[in-house]
Design an enzyme around this catalytic site. Structure first.
Site, PDB file in Angstrom:
ATOM      1  N   GLU A  54     -12.421  -2.427   2.345  1.00 25.58           N
ATOM      2  CA  GLU A  54     -13.157  -2.222   3.703  1.00 25.58           C
ATOM      3  C   GLU A  54     -14.071  -1.312   3.646  1.00 25.58           C
ATOM      4  OE1 GLU A  54     -10.590  -1.001   7.390  1.00 25.58           O
ATOM      5  OE2 GLU A  54      -9.486  -3.613   6.824  1.00 25.58           O
ATOM      6  N   GLU A  75      -5.730  -8.854   3.653  1.00 28.18           N
ATOM      7  CA  GLU A  75      -5.223  -8.488   4.499  1.00 28.18           C
ATOM      8  C   GLU A  75      -5.637  -9.214   6.087  1.00 28.18           C
ATOM      9  OE1 GLU A  75      -5.896  -4.158   5.265  1.00 28.18           O
ATOM     10  OE2 GLU A  75      -6.381  -3.822   3.269  1.00 28.18           O
ATOM     11  N   GLU A  82       1.096  -1.247  -0.013  1.00 23.33           N
ATOM     12  CA  GLU A  82       0.194   0.008   0.063  1.00 23.33           C
ATOM     13  C   GLU A  82       1.049   1.817  -0.343  1.00 23.33           C
ATOM     14  OE1 GLU A  82      -2.411   0.385   3.313  1.00 23.33           O
ATOM     15  OE2 GLU A  82      -3.639   1.865   2.444  1.00 23.33           O
TER      16      GLU A  82
HETATM   17  O1  AHR Z   1      -2.743  -2.752   5.898  1.00 22.12           O
HETATM   18  C1  AHR Z   1      -3.149  -1.252   6.538  1.00 22.12           C
HETATM   19  C2  AHR Z   1      -4.289  -0.910   6.881  1.00 22.12           C
HETATM   20  O2  AHR Z   1      -6.095  -1.623   7.604  1.00 22.12           O
HETATM   21  C3  AHR Z   1      -5.057  -0.973   5.400  1.00 22.12           C
HETATM   22  O3  AHR Z   1      -5.144   0.050   4.247  1.00 22.12           O
HETATM   23  C4  AHR Z   1      -6.568  -0.993   6.046  1.00 22.12           C
HETATM   24  O4  AHR Z   1      -7.156  -1.554   4.833  1.00 22.12           O
HETATM   25  C5  AHR Z   1      -6.703  -1.918   6.934  1.00 22.12           C
HETATM   26  O5  AHR Z   1      -7.461  -1.708   7.734  1.00 22.12           O
END
Ligand code: AHR
Length: 572
Positions: free
Chosen positions: A220, A376, A72
């Site tokens: 999310e 994730e 990210e």
């Molecule tokens: O991985 C860090 C964050 O955690 C991501 O941006 C989000 O999708 C999650 O809450």
């Protein structure tokens, strides 16, 4: 001069999406029961009982995408970790650092998810294409309002994926973007001449259309990507699934057989999907927050009654992190056995969460057409002292490598439903594979686990029966040994054994049904303490060492050190 497009709220406000995750982590006391499930078939005993690999009862393929990564635009995950720019003194190819590429090639990364995370639902792809000097500068409002130079954009990501030999998993902006913007992005990446978007891509140096294996429809959506109710999300998601096309001829859907559809309609036969291109792009809906079933239920219900001519999905994403007992503040270094046992106990909860969502999915999709994609996961610990807390930089200990192995074993045991996962995150963020500091780079214990597990990529799952034994700490009871076996693509039988017990070695007496195994050769990952870490001054404090065992009377005795991960190939 670059444009500054300023962002809004400070990062912590946006962080509420993550905070919601904590609420759904079951309380500690509830989770202290012994782990159950496919790991052990006899009652747990203090020491592990004999282990048999059922090589004659092969299960599903352990999709190699289970070993996927997540990168990210967050802190130094991309900038500094992957991208240093073509003018950097740090060795690079077109701006992408060579040491990191080499290390990632060695773990055979099958797929990388990009550009987020929360970042994805505020990302506007046009900011990151075209000549570097003309790219706009924006603000990363999710993550410490960091300056986002957009020098690493679509073409750079695709170059990076190609350099490490990985497939691409793109997350489109559903939260703050439009269907048209997402459609145009796919057009830019996948169209062919005479489309203008293909000409634009060619002008930027990439004539051939890119291949996109997976498309994430938001992130999310109950939190930082929305917040939306499941019904609100499904309404929105359907339009993205319908209108955002992959135009790469190699990934195009086969022509629709209208005669067959008409016949099905006339005879009242349910349409169970359309012919698929095996190379086609797979769409992943943004799914549940940890164990909360609401998104899974509503998405699966909508999927069951869809008309596949108009929209379809191939997977639902699940996010579940391991926080310890102090969310965002669980120590990453110098912790004791209580913290060790707590984190491993919470890691076991992944099995319960997957089982819960799988049961809902089975109601609507008994043939398991839809994958559960854990895109994730990982341990989320206290940020490293002296770093920006919202950059989520944390140390990575032997304990975290053990947690990674336990999670991979859980995913593999659910391989019929779990067909991709993406650990958070690849470089410098959360449970990373790699850390960098300027020109320096180090490999974490989690990296070593991924490397040791390469033979399990696309291997065929083999059931294992054994008494796992017990490791107890205070009110926590865990299996002493966790095991995973598979027949690799090389035809060999591979076995992973995790000894969770930090105080005692474990002797496992192993055999393979129907096969005589006389030797086991491989590697073991351990260190003086469960909290041992690699640092730039001691980069190999936690590193794999050769391991071997030989058989006596047809039985292999594997001596597993305390707090260790062992992966071996069984030899005749
Ligand atoms: O991985 C860090 C964050 O955690 C991501 O941006 C989000 O999708 C999650 O809450």
């Amino acid at each position: 001069m670059p444009n500054i497009r300023t962002g809004r709220a400070a990062g912590f406000l946006k962080f509420t999406g993550c905070v919601a995750l904590i609420a759904s982590v079951p309380a500690l006391a509830q989770s202290a029961a012994p782990a159950s499930g496919p790991i052990a078939t006899s009652a747990a005993t203090a020491n592990p009982g004999p282990l048999t690999i059922q090589a004659d009862r092969p299960g599903p393929v352990i999709n190699r995408d289970i070993f996927g990564q997540f990168a990210e635009h967050l802190g130094r995950g991309v900038y500094g970790g992957v991208w240093v720019g073509p003018d950097s003194k740090i060795p690079n190819v077109r701006g992408i650092r060579t040491d990191v590429v080499d290390a990632l090639r060695a773990i055979k990364v099958p797929v990388v998810r990009w550009p987020g995370g929360c970042f994805a639902d505020e990302y506007h792809w046009r900011d990151g294409v075209g000549p570097a000097a003309k790219r706009v500068t924006t603000v990363n409002t999710n993550w410490a309002n960091a300056v986002e130079p957009n020098t690493f954009g679509t073409d750079e990501f695709m170059d990076f994926a190609r350099q490490i030999g990985s497939e691409a998993y793109l997350s489109v902006n559903v939260g703050s973007g439009t269907v048209q913007e997402a459609g145009d992005w796919l057009g830019y990446m996948t169209s062919v001449a005479p489309a203008s978007a293909a000409r634009e891509r060619a002008l930027n140096g990439h004539k051939e259309p890119y291949r996109i294996k997976y498309l994430g429809l938001g992130n999310e959506m109950w939190g930082c990507g929305g917040p939306l109710t499941p019904d609100e999300y499904v309404t929105k998601m359907k339009t993205f699934a319908h209108f955002v096309h992959n135009q790469n001829p190699e990934q195009a859907a086969p022509p629709i057989d209208f005669a067959k559809i008409a016949k099905d309609l006339m005879t009242g036969k349910p349409m169970d999907g359309l012919p698929r291109n095996p190379n086609g792009m797979r769409r992943i809906a943004a799914g549940p927050n940890s164990a909360d079933p609401s998104y899974t239920e509503v998405i699966m219900k909508a999927w069951k009654t869809r008309s596949p001519i108009y929209w379809d999905i191939d997977g639902i994403s699940l996010h579940q992190y391991t926080w310890g007992s102090l969310p965002f503040a669980e120590p990453a270094t110098n912790f004791g056995e209580k913290e060790y046992a707590t984190v491993l106990m919470q890691t076991q909860l992944m099995d319960r969460t997957i089982t819960k969502h799988s049961e809902i999915m089975d109601k609507y999709d008994p043939n398991k057409a839809i994958a559960l994609v854990v895109d994730e996961w990982g341990v989320w610990l206290k940020p490293t002292e002296g770093t920006e807390p919202m950059f989520l930089e944390q140390q990575n200990s032997l304990r975290d490598g053990i947690a990674a192995a336990m999670n991979i074993n859980i995913f593999a045991r659910h391989a019929d439903r779990v067909r991709m996962t993406n650990i958070a995150q690849m470089v410098n963020v959360l449970q990373s594979m790699i850390m960098t500091d300027g020109s320096k780079m180090l490999l974490t214990p989690t990296y070593h686990v991924y490397k040791m597990y390469v033979p399990f990529q696309d291997a065929t799952y083999l059931p294992v029966t054994f008494g796992a034994g017990e490791y107890k700490f205070d009110k926590i009871t865990l299996p002493k040994v966790d095991a995973l076996a598979a027949r690799g693509k090389d035809g060999q039988v591979w076995l992973s054994l995790v000894n969770l017990d930090p105080n005692a070695a474990a002797d496992v007496n192993a055999s393979v049904a129907g096969i005589t195994a006389n030797r086991a050769d491989g590697e073991v990952l351990t260190a003086p303490s469960f909290n041992s870490v690699n640092t730039y001054s001691k980069p190999a404090a936690v590193a794999p060492k050769p391991f071997s065992a030989s058989a006596s009377n047809g039985k292999l005795m594997l001596h597993l050190p305390p707090h260790s991960v062992t992966v071996v190939r069984l030899q005749p």
